[in-house]
Design a protein around this motif. Structure first.
Motif, mmCIF file in Angstrom:
data_model
loop_
_atom_site.group_PDB
_atom_site.id
_atom_site.type_symbol
_atom_site.label_atom_id
_atom_site.label_comp_id
_atom_site.label_asym_id
_atom_site.label_seq_id
_atom_site.Cartn_x
_atom_site.Cartn_y
_atom_site.Cartn_z
ATOM 1 N N ALA A 194 20.061 -19.262 5.576
ATOM 2 C CA ALA A 194 19.074 -19.379 6.373
ATOM 3 C C ALA A 194 17.986 -19.577 5.627
ATOM 4 C CB ALA A 194 18.998 -18.527 7.331
ATOM 5 N N LEU A 195 17.541 -18.746 4.798
ATOM 6 C CA LEU A 195 16.262 -19.009 3.918
ATOM 7 C C LEU A 195 16.140 -19.995 3.131
ATOM 8 C CD1 LEU A 195 15.617 -15.097 3.166
ATOM 9 C CD2 LEU A 195 14.203 -16.317 4.512
ATOM 10 N N ALA A 196 17.283 -20.190 2.246
ATOM 11 C CA ALA A 196 17.691 -21.346 1.438
ATOM 12 C C ALA A 196 17.544 -22.675 2.124
ATOM 13 C CB ALA A 196 18.956 -21.158 0.700
ATOM 14 N N GLY A 197 17.978 -22.715 3.133
ATOM 15 C CA GLY A 197 18.265 -24.102 4.033
ATOM 16 C C GLY A 197 16.800 -24.380 4.512
ATOM 17 N N GLU A 198 16.195 -23.483 4.987
ATOM 18 C CA GLU A 198 14.608 -23.687 5.783
ATOM 19 C C GLU A 198 13.767 -24.108 4.414
ATOM 20 O OE1 GLU A 198 11.489 -22.213 8.692
ATOM 21 O OE2 GLU A 198 13.240 -20.625 7.923
ATOM 22 N N ALA A 199 13.786 -23.421 3.276
ATOM 23 C CA ALA A 199 13.042 -23.787 2.058
ATOM 24 C C ALA A 199 13.332 -25.173 1.467
ATOM 25 C CB ALA A 199 13.364 -22.768 1.044
ATOM 26 N N ILE A 200 14.751 -25.380 1.429
ATOM 27 C CA ILE A 200 15.083 -26.818 1.161
ATOM 28 C C ILE A 200 14.505 -27.963 2.087
ATOM 29 C CG2 ILE A 200 17.066 -28.363 0.732
ATOM 30 C CD1 ILE A 200 18.486 -25.825 -0.357
ATOM 31 N N SER A 201 14.721 -27.622 3.450
ATOM 32 C CA SER A 201 14.556 -28.736 4.587
ATOM 33 C C SER A 201 12.780 -28.852 4.270
ATOM 34 C CB SER A 201 14.694 -28.025 5.869
ATOM 35 O OG SER A 201 16.192 -27.872 6.039
ATOM 36 N N ASP A 202 12.083 -27.855 4.176
ATOM 37 C CA ASP A 202 10.519 -27.784 4.094
ATOM 38 C C ASP A 202 10.214 -28.629 2.922
ATOM 39 O OD1 ASP A 202 10.114 -26.605 6.428
ATOM 40 O OD2 ASP A 202 9.916 -24.732 5.446
ATOM 41 N N GLY A 203 10.921 -28.457 2.009
ATOM 42 C CA GLY A 203 10.608 -29.073 0.478
ATOM 43 C C GLY A 203 11.016 -30.677 0.719
ATOM 44 N N GLN A 204 11.967 -30.901 1.430
ATOM 45 C CA GLN A 204 12.593 -32.404 1.451
ATOM 46 C C GLN A 204 11.367 -33.001 2.269
ATOM 47 O OE1 GLN A 204 16.382 -31.973 2.922
ATOM 48 N NE2 GLN A 204 17.399 -32.006 0.798
ATOM 49 N N LEU A 205 11.143 -32.295 3.357
ATOM 50 C CA LEU A 205 9.846 -33.109 4.465
ATOM 51 C C LEU A 205 8.571 -33.344 3.424
ATOM 52 C CD1 LEU A 205 9.204 -34.012 6.950
ATOM 53 C CD2 LEU A 205 8.654 -31.883 7.569
ATOM 54 N N ALA A 206 8.188 -32.349 2.501
ATOM 55 C CA ALA A 206 6.863 -32.315 1.864
ATOM 56 C C ALA A 206 7.132 -33.356 0.948
ATOM 57 C CB ALA A 206 6.645 -30.886 1.298
ATOM 58 N N ARG A 207 8.320 -33.611 0.620
ATOM 59 C CA ARG A 207 8.249 -34.716 -0.608
ATOM 60 C C ARG A 207 8.303 -36.087 0.067
ATOM 61 N NH1 ARG A 207 11.473 -31.008 -3.206
ATOM 62 N NH2 ARG A 207 13.461 -31.799 -2.139
ATOM 63 N N PHE A 208 8.944 -36.350 1.354
ATOM 64 C CA PHE A 208 8.826 -37.425 2.024
ATOM 65 C C PHE A 208 7.428 -37.796 2.470
ATOM 66 C CE2 PHE A 208 8.787 -39.451 6.374
ATOM 67 C CZ PHE A 208 9.283 -40.554 6.102
ATOM 68 N N ARG A 209 6.604 -36.909 3.005
ATOM 69 C CA ARG A 209 5.375 -36.967 3.354
ATOM 70 C C ARG A 209 4.475 -37.661 2.069
ATOM 71 N NH1 ARG A 209 4.616 -31.536 7.170
ATOM 72 N NH2 ARG A 209 5.585 -32.588 9.073
#
Length: 263
Positions: free
Chosen positions: A148-163
């Motif tokens: 869960a911790l890894a998945g949320e960090a990866i998700s947040d990172g992917q969204l940050a790069r998209f933004r």
């Protein structure tokens, strides 16, 4: 169950969210509310873990996990808020509340303090488990929490790069995990709280109260303050592009795309 400890934790959470209200009123940035809430839950969980009477090894594993969760989420929200715009979810609430926004926001944040207490209670019940450690459920709980911790960090990172992409102001995010769930960060946040009943459950009737944490988190994220206001904002700002995304990508649980392939 250490009732006095839990009362002190509840009081601390209430004070923390009163402080979050003051910060929002002073800065006009509601993102600090969620950063402070994350830290408050983390500190409440750490306090409950340190003073619980459970098995030492389990308590140390729990302390590391809840501290890692709070530090990552608070720093992520804090860095996003610093120099950024207003959180669209809170902005909508404040606009709707009008002249009564001040006191209504204060009450809303005290409700958040109550929600935080339910989460900390699950951490306490897990830390109070005095059965031998590690057991099978402990291993499964640690695995769930790490994923869960890894998945949320990866998700947040992917969204940050998209933004940071030039097209982010007009397009919808479908990169990585966002191609299989419209809110993978919310899904992994919920998954993290599924670990605590696994740590906590014993023959004692009290330990079943730990199930309130993932139940509450699912309800909040899917039906109240997570997906509904955010998707309403996305529909206003992205229109048909987001409606098309809703048709091909699950809202919460990751799953196969219903139409089309990944871009």
């Amino acid at each position: 169950m250490d009732v006095e400890l839990l009362i002190l934790v509840a009081m601390g959470l209430s004070v923390a969210m009163a402080g979050a209200w003051g910060v929002q009123r002073a800065t006009g940035l509601s993102g600090w509310i969620d950063a402070i809430w994350s830290l408050a839950v983390g500190l409440g969980g750490i306090t409950a873990t340190l003073f619980a009477n459970g098995e030492f090894g389990r308590r140390m594993a729990i302390l590391v996990l809840i501290a890692a969760w709070a530090a990552r989420l608070a720093s992520h929200i804090g860095s996003r808020t610093h120099g950024g715009g207003e959180d669209p979810r809170y902005a909508k609430f404040i606009e709707e509340w009008g002249n009564s926004a001040g006191w209504r926001l204060f009450l809303f944040l005290q409700i958040q303090a109550l929600a935080a207490f339910i989460l900390v209670l699950a951490v306490y019940l897990a830390a109070a488990n005095d059965t031998p450690f590690p057991g099978l459920l402990d291993g499964f709980a640690i695995l769930v929490a790490i994923v869960a911790l890894a998945g949320e960090a990866i998700s947040d990172g992917q969204l940050a790069r998209f933004r940071h992409m030039p097209t982010a102001r007009t397009e919808v995010c479908e990169v990585g995990l966002w191609g299989y769930s419209r809110h993978p960060n919310y899904f992994f946040e919920w998954l993290f709280w599924c670990a605590w009943p696994l740590f906590a459950l014993t023959a004692s009737a009290w330990t079943w109260a730990a199930l309130l944490a993932p139940t509450l988190m699912y309800w909040l994220l899917v039906h109240v303050s997570g997906i509904p206001p955010l998707e309403e904002h996305m529909l206003r700002s992205r229109g048909d592009k987001f409606r098309a995304l809703q048709k091909r990508v699950n809202a919460f649980f990751p799953g196969p795309r219903r139409h089309g392939e990944l871009p």
